[in-house]
Each structure stands twice: as structure tokens, then as C-alpha cells.
Write a protein that holds these residues in place. Sequence first.
Motif, PDB file in Angstrom:
ATOM      1  N   ALA A 111      -2.485   1.915  -1.034  1.00 52.58           N
ATOM      2  CA  ALA A 111      -2.075   1.755  -2.433  1.00 52.58           C
ATOM      3  C   ALA A 111      -0.596   2.075  -2.593  1.00 52.58           C
ATOM      4  O   ALA A 111      -0.129   3.128  -2.162  1.00 52.58           O
ATOM      5  CB  ALA A 111      -2.902   2.675  -3.326  1.00 52.58           C
ATOM      6  N   PHE A 112       0.119   1.152  -3.229  1.00 49.48           N
ATOM      7  CA  PHE A 112       1.520   1.355  -3.586  1.00 49.48           C
ATOM      8  C   PHE A 112       1.538   1.722  -5.060  1.00 49.48           C
ATOM      9  O   PHE A 112       1.177   0.905  -5.913  1.00 49.48           O
ATOM     10  CB  PHE A 112       2.339   0.082  -3.341  1.00 49.48           C
ATOM     11  CG  PHE A 112       2.481  -0.256  -1.896  1.00 49.48           C
ATOM     12  CD1 PHE A 112       3.512   0.294  -1.142  1.00 49.48           C
ATOM     13  CD2 PHE A 112       1.585  -1.107  -1.272  1.00 49.48           C
ATOM     14  CE1 PHE A 112       3.641  -0.009   0.202  1.00 49.48           C
ATOM     15  CE2 PHE A 112       1.709  -1.416   0.072  1.00 49.48           C
ATOM     16  CZ  PHE A 112       2.734  -0.864   0.807  1.00 49.48           C
ATOM     17  N   LEU A 113       1.938   2.955  -5.362  1.00 47.71           N
ATOM     18  CA  LEU A 113       1.901   3.445  -6.735  1.00 47.71           C
ATOM     19  C   LEU A 113       3.288   3.790  -7.235  1.00 47.71           C
ATOM     20  O   LEU A 113       4.093   4.362  -6.507  1.00 47.71           O
ATOM     21  CB  LEU A 113       1.020   4.690  -6.835  1.00 47.71           C
ATOM     22  CG  LEU A 113      -0.423   4.564  -6.342  1.00 47.71           C
ATOM     23  CD1 LEU A 113      -1.133   5.902  -6.473  1.00 47.71           C
ATOM     24  CD2 LEU A 113      -1.160   3.472  -7.079  1.00 47.71           C
ATOM     25  N   LEU A 114       3.529   3.457  -8.488  1.00 48.64           N
ATOM     26  CA  LEU A 114       4.785   3.827  -9.131  1.00 48.64           C
ATOM     27  C   LEU A 114       4.652   5.232  -9.707  1.00 48.64           C
ATOM     28  O   LEU A 114       5.362   6.142  -9.329  1.00 48.64           O
ATOM     29  CB  LEU A 114       5.143   2.823 -10.223  1.00 48.64           C
ATOM     30  CG  LEU A 114       6.444   3.085 -10.955  1.00 48.64           C
ATOM     31  CD1 LEU A 114       7.622   2.969  -9.999  1.00 48.64           C
ATOM     32  CD2 LEU A 114       6.611   2.126 -12.112  1.00 48.64           C
ATOM     33  N   ASP A 115       3.709   5.402 -10.631  1.00 48.85           N
ATOM     34  CA  ASP A 115       3.477   6.723 -11.209  1.00 48.85           C
ATOM     35  C   ASP A 115       1.999   7.074 -11.323  1.00 48.85           C
ATOM     36  O   ASP A 115       1.639   8.127 -11.809  1.00 48.85           O
ATOM     37  CB  ASP A 115       4.159   6.854 -12.574  1.00 48.85           C
ATOM     38  CG  ASP A 115       3.643   5.858 -13.594  1.00 48.85           C
ATOM     39  OD1 ASP A 115       2.646   5.161 -13.322  1.00 48.85           O
ATOM     40  OD2 ASP A 115       4.247   5.765 -14.677  1.00 48.85           O
ATOM     41  N   GLY A 116       1.124   6.193 -10.878  1.00 56.09           N
ATOM     42  CA  GLY A 116      -0.307   6.477 -10.877  1.00 56.09           C
ATOM     43  C   GLY A 116      -0.971   6.420 -12.233  1.00 56.09           C
ATOM     44  O   GLY A 116      -2.066   6.940 -12.404  1.00 56.09           O
ATOM     45  N   SER A 117      -0.341   5.779 -13.200  1.00 60.00           N
ATOM     46  CA  SER A 117      -0.893   5.792 -14.560  1.00 60.00           C
ATOM     47  C   SER A 117      -1.662   4.534 -14.940  1.00 60.00           C
ATOM     48  O   SER A 117      -2.302   4.516 -15.989  1.00 60.00           O
ATOM     49  CB  SER A 117       0.234   6.017 -15.569  1.00 60.00           C
ATOM     50  OG  SER A 117       1.121   4.911 -15.551  1.00 60.00           O
ATOM     51  N   ASP A 118      -1.641   3.496 -14.117  1.00 55.90           N
ATOM     52  CA  ASP A 118      -2.341   2.261 -14.464  1.00 55.90           C
ATOM     53  C   ASP A 118      -3.848   2.474 -14.372  1.00 55.90           C
ATOM     54  O   ASP A 118      -4.378   2.828 -13.318  1.00 55.90           O
ATOM     55  CB  ASP A 118      -1.904   1.128 -13.527  1.00 55.90           C
ATOM     56  CG  ASP A 118      -2.595  -0.177 -13.864  1.00 55.90           C
ATOM     57  OD1 ASP A 118      -2.388  -0.672 -14.990  1.00 55.90           O
ATOM     58  OD2 ASP A 118      -3.338  -0.691 -13.002  1.00 55.90           O
TER      59      ASP A 118
END
Length: 148
Positions: A111-118
Motif C-alpha cells: 500500500a502506498f499511502l499519503l496520510d492514511g485517511s482515505d
Amino acid sequence: MREFLEKLQEDQRRMRKYLRAHALHFKRMGEVLARTRKHGARVFVIGEPPLHGVATIVAEEYFTFLPALSIDLARPVGASIDPEEEAPSTPRAAAARQAVRHFHKGDVLLAFLLDGSDRETRIVLEGARAKRLKVLIVAGLGAKSGHN
């Protein structure tokens, strides 16, 4: 042109520094992926928006010798009609739940996450953990605090 090249050099310096600092982490990820290939399991790749395009590129271009599948929650999927679901879901949530149904023991989720909020990406992550998949996360600092 000179300004562009200087910026490019600076970006490359930062990337080399980052890779040196995280070399052990990436080595461990490589070992997990090698075991996955050896055992014939699959690698699922997902990217949290706006990184969702990365999943397809990584799965198709970089993991060519692995059984890798990208998870694209943006593809048009009809709303779920699952009788166990409390309320009709959005197409992205239905796609996330559908992806989770394909997970099997031994598979790996990258998983490539920006901030984990999606929310929908979190559905996939939670489903992977519930099915006891190995989850590899490449994330920004904002995502790390929510996934420890």
C-alpha cells in the motif's frame, strides 16, 4: 534549464539519502516479496488517492515477474447489493469490499499511502489484516502514525 537541473539534482540527493536511511526496511520488503513469489501467492498493490496511479505502474512495470495485481478503486463499479451490508455503499466502497473478497492466506498487500485517511483504502487495509495478509506500507509521515 539550469534551475530545472539543479532542482533535479537536489531531488536525487534527497532520494538517495532517504533510500540509505531506509535500506533495511526495503530489504525486508524485498524478502517478503521473494517468499511470496516462491510460494505462488499474489501481490496486491493499492495507492491511496492521489497516489492511486502508482499502484498500476508498480504492479505492471516493476513487478513483472511477480503475480501482482493492482487494486483500482476508481474504476466504475455498481453499488453493492450485498445483503450483509447495512446501507448501500458508494462505488469506491463496493470496489474495496470486492477486492478484499479476492484475498487469500499467503497473499501480500503493498500500500502506498499519503496520510492514511482515505476511507475506502482503509477498508482494503482492514480486510487484508482480517484475512491475515502481510501488509507492506510505503507512506508519508502522516500515514505512519495511524498505522502503527
